[in-house]
Structure formats: C-alpha cells, structure tokens
Design a protein around this motif. Structure first.
Motif, PDB file in Angstrom:
ATOM      1  N   UNK A 344       0.941  -1.306   0.016  1.00  0.00           N
ATOM      2  CA  UNK A 344       0.024  -0.146   0.042  1.00  0.00           C
ATOM      3  C   UNK A 344       0.847   1.251  -0.046  1.00  0.00           C
ATOM      4  N   UNK A 345       0.644   2.180  -0.949  1.00  0.00           N
ATOM      5  CA  UNK A 345       1.232   3.545  -1.053  1.00  0.00           C
ATOM      6  C   UNK A 345       0.639   4.454  -1.380  1.00  0.00           C
ATOM      7  N   UNK A 346       1.203   5.830  -1.823  1.00  0.00           N
ATOM      8  CA  UNK A 346       0.449   7.002  -1.812  1.00  0.00           C
ATOM      9  C   UNK A 346       0.104   7.454  -3.289  1.00  0.00           C
ATOM     10  N   UNK A 347       0.965   6.887  -3.999  1.00  0.00           N
ATOM     11  CA  UNK A 347       0.841   7.424  -5.635  1.00  0.00           C
ATOM     12  C   UNK A 347       1.444   6.355  -6.372  1.00  0.00           C
ATOM     13  N   UNK A 348       1.081   6.828  -7.828  1.00  0.00           N
ATOM     14  CA  UNK A 348       1.493   5.996  -8.967  1.00  0.00           C
ATOM     15  C   UNK A 348       2.204   7.200  -9.802  1.00  0.00           C
ATOM     16  N   UNK A 349       3.505   7.033 -10.117  1.00  0.00           N
ATOM     17  CA  UNK A 349       4.421   5.999  -9.890  1.00  0.00           C
ATOM     18  C   UNK A 349       4.874   5.882  -8.309  1.00  0.00           C
ATOM     19  N   UNK A 350       5.330   4.849  -7.868  1.00  0.00           N
ATOM     20  CA  UNK A 350       5.552   4.555  -6.485  1.00  0.00           C
ATOM     21  C   UNK A 350       6.630   5.813  -6.087  1.00  0.00           C
ATOM     22  N   UNK A 351       6.270   6.629  -5.067  1.00  0.00           N
ATOM     23  CA  UNK A 351       7.126   7.787  -4.623  1.00  0.00           C
ATOM     24  C   UNK A 351       8.587   6.818  -4.225  1.00  0.00           C
ATOM     25  N   UNK A 352       9.518   7.499  -4.652  1.00  0.00           N
ATOM     26  CA  UNK A 352      10.732   7.009  -4.432  1.00  0.00           C
ATOM     27  C   UNK A 352      11.429   6.248  -5.708  1.00  0.00           C
ATOM     28  N   UNK A 353      10.762   5.956  -6.675  1.00  0.00           N
ATOM     29  CA  UNK A 353      11.133   4.938  -7.766  1.00  0.00           C
ATOM     30  C   UNK A 353      12.381   5.633  -8.318  1.00  0.00           C
ATOM     31  N   UNK A 354      13.256   4.585  -8.466  1.00  0.00           N
ATOM     32  CA  UNK A 354      14.782   4.829  -9.060  1.00  0.00           C
ATOM     33  C   UNK A 354      14.275   4.462 -10.471  1.00  0.00           C
ATOM     34  N   UNK A 355      14.655   5.541 -11.400  1.00  0.00           N
ATOM     35  CA  UNK A 355      14.497   5.036 -12.912  1.00  0.00           C
ATOM     36  C   UNK A 355      15.900   4.753 -13.355  1.00  0.00           C
ATOM     37  N   UNK A 356      16.044   3.590 -13.691  1.00  0.00           N
ATOM     38  CA  UNK A 356      17.417   2.802 -13.784  1.00  0.00           C
ATOM     39  C   UNK A 356      17.660   2.586 -15.233  1.00  0.00           C
ATOM     40  N   UNK A 357      18.664   2.904 -15.881  1.00  0.00           N
ATOM     41  CA  UNK A 357      18.692   2.653 -17.459  1.00  0.00           C
ATOM     42  C   UNK A 357      19.530   1.417 -17.524  1.00  0.00           C
ATOM     43  N   UNK A 358      19.147   0.606 -18.346  1.00  0.00           N
ATOM     44  CA  UNK A 358      19.865  -0.726 -18.838  1.00  0.00           C
ATOM     45  C   UNK A 358      20.352  -0.596 -20.251  1.00  0.00           C
ATOM     46  N   UNK A 359      21.463  -0.556 -20.675  1.00  0.00           N
ATOM     47  CA  UNK A 359      21.926  -0.065 -22.153  1.00  0.00           C
ATOM     48  C   UNK A 359      22.153  -1.407 -22.656  1.00  0.00           C
ATOM     49  N   UNK A 360      21.502  -1.450 -24.057  1.00  0.00           N
ATOM     50  CA  UNK A 360      21.524  -2.721 -24.927  1.00  0.00           C
ATOM     51  C   UNK A 360      23.003  -2.764 -25.686  1.00  0.00           C
ATOM     52  N   UNK A 361      23.570  -3.822 -25.742  1.00  0.00           N
ATOM     53  CA  UNK A 361      24.675  -4.281 -26.185  1.00  0.00           C
ATOM     54  C   UNK A 361      24.700  -5.143 -27.324  1.00  0.00           C
ATOM     55  N   UNK A 362      24.718  -4.472 -28.810  1.00  0.00           N
ATOM     56  CA  UNK A 362      24.206  -5.670 -29.761  1.00  0.00           C
ATOM     57  C   UNK A 362      25.514  -6.390 -29.914  1.00  0.00           C
ATOM     58  N   UNK A 363      26.744  -6.026 -29.600  1.00  0.00           N
ATOM     59  CA  UNK A 363      27.812  -6.901 -29.888  1.00  0.00           C
ATOM     60  C   UNK A 363      27.878  -8.199 -28.986  1.00  0.00           C
ATOM     61  N   UNK A 364      27.526  -8.062 -27.654  1.00  0.00           N
ATOM     62  CA  UNK A 364      27.426  -9.019 -26.798  1.00  0.00           C
ATOM     63  C   UNK A 364      26.043  -9.778 -26.353  1.00  0.00           C
ATOM     64  N   UNK A 373      30.215   2.068 -24.818  1.00  0.00           N
ATOM     65  CA  UNK A 373      31.105   3.017 -25.582  1.00  0.00           C
ATOM     66  C   UNK A 373      31.205   2.770 -27.062  1.00  0.00           C
ATOM     67  N   UNK A 374      31.261   1.483 -27.297  1.00  0.00           N
ATOM     68  CA  UNK A 374      31.491   0.963 -28.788  1.00  0.00           C
ATOM     69  C   UNK A 374      30.248   0.860 -29.553  1.00  0.00           C
ATOM     70  N   UNK A 375      30.045   1.340 -30.830  1.00  0.00           N
ATOM     71  CA  UNK A 375      29.003   1.275 -31.565  1.00  0.00           C
ATOM     72  C   UNK A 375      28.654  -0.217 -31.993  1.00  0.00           C
ATOM     73  N   UNK A 376      27.437  -0.282 -32.070  1.00  0.00           N
ATOM     74  CA  UNK A 376      27.232  -1.988 -32.525  1.00  0.00           C
ATOM     75  C   UNK A 376      26.077  -1.845 -33.193  1.00  0.00           C
ATOM     76  N   UNK A 377      25.554  -3.039 -33.946  1.00  0.00           N
ATOM     77  CA  UNK A 377      24.415  -2.937 -34.559  1.00  0.00           C
ATOM     78  C   UNK A 377      23.916  -4.545 -34.748  1.00  0.00           C
ATOM     79  N   UNK A 378      22.874  -4.865 -34.989  1.00  0.00           N
ATOM     80  CA  UNK A 378      22.528  -6.282 -35.138  1.00  0.00           C
ATOM     81  C   UNK A 378      21.047  -5.970 -36.181  1.00  0.00           C
ATOM     82  N   UNK A 379      20.954  -6.973 -37.060  1.00  0.00           N
ATOM     83  CA  UNK A 379      19.904  -7.003 -37.930  1.00  0.00           C
ATOM     84  C   UNK A 379      19.019  -8.298 -37.719  1.00  0.00           C
TER      85      UNK A 379
END
Length: 553
Positions: A344-364, A373-379
């Motif tokens: 049970x909480x007070x609002x949406x989004x939940x107060x204190x939410x940490x917006x976390x970025x997960x970066x895509x790596x097309x090489x791995x 840091x390294x450019x990549x692409x996948x088709x």
C-alpha cells in the motif's frame, strides 16, 4: 430477494432498454449497483462462457454453493445473491440492440453512453432507491463506466471499473499503432452477434423462462441493418480520429469517487486503461488496485467482493468504515513463484522510484547498467523472432514495479517497421518465468510501436511514459536511423538474486500464445512488402539504446 425481469427503462428518444432488478424483499430505500453491457443479462455465466466457468470453479468451488445458488450469475457482472442480502439493489441492463433491448447496436458509441446516463438517472429516482447509484462490472462493462462517468450523471455516486480500457485506440484496438485484430475477430461473432437483439439463431437460453435471451426473432437482413459494423470501422481507421475520440472517455471530466482495478497480466485490454484512468481522471477521491490471476476470478473471490462492498458502503450509504483513510494505491507485488505480496502506497508511480537505465549492447547481446562506448548493430527479420538482450545474473534481489520504456535506435530496409518489445525474466537455469494472465499465460510485460507512429506528444509524455500522437504516418527512409520511444505496459516483479532481466525485440507477437486473444497479425495491416524486410538495432556510441526500469529501493 425480489427479482423483476425485463423491466423497461424509458429513453429520451422514445425507445427503451430492458433490465433485470434484484432487490431486498423488505420495502425501503437502498443504494443501487448498476451493470450495463452487451453480453446478455439473461445468459448464465456457465452457458455463455463454459471454459472460463470451469476455471473459476476450480479456483473458487463455492461460487455457486452456500450463500449463492449461482442461479443469476452472469459474465463480468456482480452476483445478486451476494449483494442483495447486504441491502443493495442490483440493476443489470441490456444495452441498446443487445439481449432484450431493441434498437440499433452501436458498440461503445456516444448514443450507448447517453443511454447509460439515462438508465442511471432512472434508477436514482425509483421507489426502492436511496438516490445513489454505483457502477460495477468488468471489461466492456468497465469501459462503459469510464465513458458515462465523464457525462457526470447527477445520481452517480461511485464506480468500480474492473479491468477495462479507457483509450479506444491505445488501450484496446491499435496498440502502438498496430491493429489488434484477433480479439475482435473472435469476439464479434461469439459474444456480440450471438447476443444481438432479435437473433433467433442464438444458442443462449434463459434458465428462468426457457426462452431465448434475445427477444422476438428478426429477419437476418434486418439484423444486419440494426447494427454498426464494428470490425469494419476498426479496419478502415489507421490513425487517431474523431471516431476514436468519440469512443474514448474524457477522463478529466470524471469527478465521481472511483476504485480502478487493473490486472498485471492483462496486456491489451485489462491493464493500461486502469492505470491511465486512475492517473488522468479528475476525481479527488480515487484508488488504484493492481492484482494477479484471471480477471473473472479476482472479481468474484470473497476477498475482492469485500473490498468492493466496503467502498460502496461508504459512498452509497455513508457508512463510516474508514475507507477514505485507505492508501490510494494498493499493488500486488508479484513473485516468480506466482504469488504476490500487497503493498500500500500513496501514489503512482511509487514515490521514490529509481529510474534505472539498462543499456543494450548488440555486440554481446547484453543489458548493462553503464553506457556502451562501442558502436554496434544487429539485424533481424522484421516478421521473425527478433533478438534478446539479457543482463548478467542479478547480484541481489531487485524489485521493478512501475512503467517501463524502451529507447531504441533502429533502421528498416523498407518504409516501416513494427516493434514488439517483450520484458522477460529467466531463472539461474535459463528457464523463463511466466504468469497466469487475465486470459492466458503472459511474460513480465509487453509493449508495441509502429515506427511510422513514432511522433510524440511532448506535453503529455514523461521520461518513463511516452505518449504517441498517432495522428499521422511518418514513413521511414530505408536504412536511415530513427529514434523510437516505446511504451511497455506497467508491471511488477521481484527478481531474486541470480535471475536475469531480458528484453526481446521482435517482429511479431510473442510465441507464448500462438492462438492468443491479443494478437496483431492482420495481413492487410502488416503487408509483407512493407513490414517483412530486415530491421537493424543500433546500440552504443552515439546510439545509446536502453531499457528504462522502475527500481524500488
């Protein structure tokens, strides 16, 4: 319980709707609960939806035992035998052109919404009414609640839209601009046409009267003339237009107290609208619930019925039961074993939410918490299984509850591209975690976007929640790179230590449900020559594609 079947409700244009009234045997003034829809007020749940009935019975065998004989159980409608003894009047209405109500069948239309308004006002002044009307029901019956509440009927006092869309374009019919065709194709004949007023070929029989549930039979050609062709209207509309606007609730005009109940497993119909309805409505007194399981079991289980009654007891009869002090947002936080713990909480989004970025790596083919840091692409094949990016095993337990966004840099060999984004979870053995959804097995979350619909409404968009205009088609230049912001539907899951977060980007619906209800495979909406080429995902360097996740501390 007094049962009054086929009571006429007069309409302002001279027509009438038919309803069933269930009320206490003792004369008095009672709060009214109304349900309004197209599935037939006289069609028993078991007869109209036998597979779902069997699932419900397996979870809740007492549904037609003990306090209720089940005689008046209807699909997505409250059970009168569980409400009337507590001093409520239930009014179940066949909408215009359905069941026993004559007239022109026009789904979700402004006329249908006006009819609902007039039915509420009729119920508010009956001799058995205390003048306060509450609205209840699932799916179609919830969508209509959002629509009619925006008209502000004077006798409407509270509403519980249970798993029902708001935005006719974004929530219901064109997810990310892509036509959701499979549900409508099956739903239209099986649940709408079979219940059209005057359909003498219906298979539905009223258990009380032994007659058909659709009134006096009409000629087939007259039946066709008595209805709007809803699937055809959808098929010819690619962009947001006046028709979609007329079929979408004006949330800012809703001021009545409401309890919006969403299903985490309700991708496509039973999730997004309840979150948007809660956030966007003008109501000062509003609550958001999110639960697990199928949408029908959650509505009927005693725990949920008790919540509904407590809400209505406060707003329809003034009972001082502490409801206003309940936290405004109550969420079932999912676990990988299929259970959930209530927060049970007070609002949406939940107060204190940490917006976390997960970066895509097309090489791995990985997800990383640091920029690549390294450019990549996948088709990949734009109509195929796509590509999956996985995190390393999580070093500690992590809860993600909230909105999710995928920032993606892509190109296409053709002039368009449909992106199907699937948020997933894998255990240490590489086995994917699945969940019981509103209707079928589901992954953690899904999102969609047609690349030509990438245009954003910047005033309505948030960093964690892109809002697309869908008012023009901006075709792609083949092999040119474009930036997409893809909305992935709200979700909740606690990832245990050692589990992996993953995002699959593909060119078709996720294969958990090849025969699923919410599919996007219409060949006219997705012609192969335009959507069947090769797509390329760009990552790293100047193209930092990432997944934005709502981490809860």
């Amino acid at each position: 319980m007094i049962v009054e079947k086929n009571t006429p409700i007069p309409m302002s244009d001279g027509s009438h709707l038919m309803c069933n009234v269930f009320r206490p045997p003792v004369a008095g003034h009672y709060p009214v609960i109304m349900s309004f829809g197209v599935y037939g007020k006289d069609v028993h749940f078991e007869d109209g939806f036998h597979p779902q009935w069997q699932k419900l019975k397996a979870v809740y065998p007492e549904i037609d035992q003990g306090d209720s004989s089940g005689e008046y159980l209807r699909w997505e409608v409250p059970d009168p035998e569980r409400w009337v003894p507590d001093g409520f009047v239930l009014v179940v209405v066949d909408s215009r052109g359905s069941g026993m109500s004559p007239g022109y069948l026009d789904l979700y239309s402004p006329r249908e919404t006006q009819d609902y308004y007039e039915a509420i006002e009729w119920a508010g002044v009956q001799s058995w009414s205390n003048g306060k009307v509450g609205l209840s029901g699932i799916s179609y019956l919830a969508i209509k609640q959002w629509q009619v509440a925006a008209l502000q009927p004077p006798h409407l006092a509270a509403m519980i839209p249970w798993e029902g869309a708001v935005d006719h374009y974004r929530d219901l019919l064109r997810h990310g601009g892509i036509l959701s065709n499979s549900f409508t194709q099956a739903w239209w004949p099986r649940q709408i046409l079979v219940n059209q007023h005057g359909n003498g070929q219906t298979t539905h029989i009223d258990r009380q009267t032994q007659g058909i549930t659709t009134g006096e039979p009409l000629p087939v050609e007259q039946l066709k003339g008595n209805r709007a062709d809803y699937p055809a209207e959808i098929a010819k509309r690619f962009l947001w237009d006046a028709w979609f606007s007329d079929h979408t609730a004006k949330l800012e005009r809703i001021t009545v107290p409401l309890l919006s109940a969403a299903n985490w497993g309700g991708a496509g119909i039973h999730l997004r609208g309840n979150f948007c309805g809660y956030s966007g409505s003008g109501s000062a007194e509003k609550w958001l619930f999110a639960h697990i399981g199928t949408h029908y079991e959650s509505f009927y289980l005693p725990h949920y019925v008790a919540i509904q009654k407590r809400f209505f007891n406060h707003y329809l009869r003034g009972e001082e039961n502490g409801w206003p002090t309940e936290p405004r947002v109550q969420l079932a936080i999912r676990r990988v074993d299929g259970t959930a713990v209530l927060r049970k909480t007070s609002d949406w989004p939940i107060p204190g939410t940490q917006w976390q970025k997960w970066y895509l790596d097309s090489n791995a083919l990985t997800l990383s918490s640091s920029a690549i840091p390294t450019d990549g692409r996948i088709t990949y094949d734009c109509l195929g299984d796509g590509v999956t990016f996985k995190s390393t095993p999580l070093p500690q337990e992590a809860e993600f509850t909230g909105n999710v966004k995928l920032k993606l840099f892509v190109s296409s060999a053709t002039t368009d591209l449909d992106v199907f984004a699937v948020l997933r979870c894998f255990d240490p053995q590489g086995v994917e975690v699945h969940f019981i959804g509103a209707h079928e097995v589901v992954p953690v979350a899904c999102g969609w976007l047609r690349a030509s619909h990438r245009k954003l409404d910047l005033d309505r968009s948030r960093e964690y929640l892109p809002y697309h205009c869908h008012d023009e088609s901006q075709k792609l230049v083949p092999h040119q790179v474009y930036e997409l912001d893809i909305e992935i539907l709200p979700t909740s899951l606690v990832f245990p230590k050692g589990y992996q977060l993953a995002i699959t980007i593909m060119g078709r619906d996720f294969n958990l449900n090849p025969q699923g209800r919410i599919l996007h495979n219409d060949p006219q909406d997705r012609p192969i020559d335009e959507f069947g080429g090769a797509g390329t995902i760009f990552t790293g360097g100047e193209y930092q594609s990432y997944l934005l996740m709502p981490l809860i501390g």
